[in-house]
Design a protein around this motif. Structure first.
Motif, PDB file in Angstrom:
ATOM      1  N   GLN A 222       0.844  -1.190   0.000  1.00  0.00           N
ATOM      2  CA  GLN A 222       0.000   0.000   0.000  1.00  0.00           C
ATOM      3  C   GLN A 222       0.882   1.244   0.000  1.00  0.00           C
ATOM      4  OE1 GLN A 222      -3.365   0.182  -0.104  1.00  0.00           O
ATOM      5  NE2 GLN A 222      -3.327  -2.017  -0.402  1.00  0.00           N
ATOM      6  N   PRO A 223       0.460   2.280  -0.716  1.00  0.00           N
ATOM      7  CA  PRO A 223       1.199   3.547  -0.660  1.00  0.00           C
ATOM      8  C   PRO A 223       1.060   4.199   0.716  1.00  0.00           C
ATOM      9  CG  PRO A 223      -0.366   3.525  -2.499  1.00  0.00           C
ATOM     10  CD  PRO A 223      -0.577   2.286  -1.715  1.00  0.00           C
TER      11      PRO A 223
ATOM     12  N   LEU B 127      -2.455   4.658   3.575  1.00  0.00           N
ATOM     13  CA  LEU B 127      -2.192   3.990   4.845  1.00  0.00           C
ATOM     14  C   LEU B 127      -2.254   4.979   6.001  1.00  0.00           C
ATOM     15  CD1 LEU B 127      -1.492   1.249   5.992  1.00  0.00           C
ATOM     16  CD2 LEU B 127       0.915   1.809   5.706  1.00  0.00           C
ATOM     17  N   ALA B 128      -1.732   6.172   5.803  1.00  0.00           N
ATOM     18  CA  ALA B 128      -1.805   7.205   6.837  1.00  0.00           C
ATOM     19  C   ALA B 128      -3.243   7.624   7.099  1.00  0.00           C
ATOM     20  CB  ALA B 128      -0.971   8.417   6.425  1.00  0.00           C
ATOM     21  N   PHE B 129      -4.039   7.784   6.022  1.00  0.00           N
ATOM     22  CA  PHE B 129      -5.452   8.113   6.199  1.00  0.00           C
ATOM     23  C   PHE B 129      -6.187   7.002   6.953  1.00  0.00           C
ATOM     24  CE2 PHE B 129      -5.336  11.067   2.328  1.00  0.00           C
ATOM     25  CZ  PHE B 129      -5.185  12.180   3.142  1.00  0.00           C
TER      26      PHE B 129
END
Length: 58
Positions: free
Chosen positions: A44-45, A49-51
């Motif tokens: 995953q980018p 992933l942060a979101f």
């Protein structure tokens, strides 16, 4: 039928928790696949992933 005592309610609740724990561990052990788990690393980018982490904290 009346309200069960605190001891009976706790016995039912913790027995159910224990059964779900055992069931979950058996299913996880049966369907575990290290090859697929290791292949999913870095799939995953960073931004999505942060979101995902931010949304899970909300």
């Amino acid at each position: 039928m009346g309200i069960p005592s605190n001891q009976a309610a706790n016995a039912c609740m913790f027995t159910t928790y224990g059964l779900f724990l055992v069931f979950g561990l058996v299913v996880a052990w049966k369907f575990s696949n290290k090859k697929e788990f290791l292949a999913s690393i870095r799939s995953q980018p960073a931004i999505p992933l942060a979101f995902n982490f931010v949304a899970s904290c909300m």
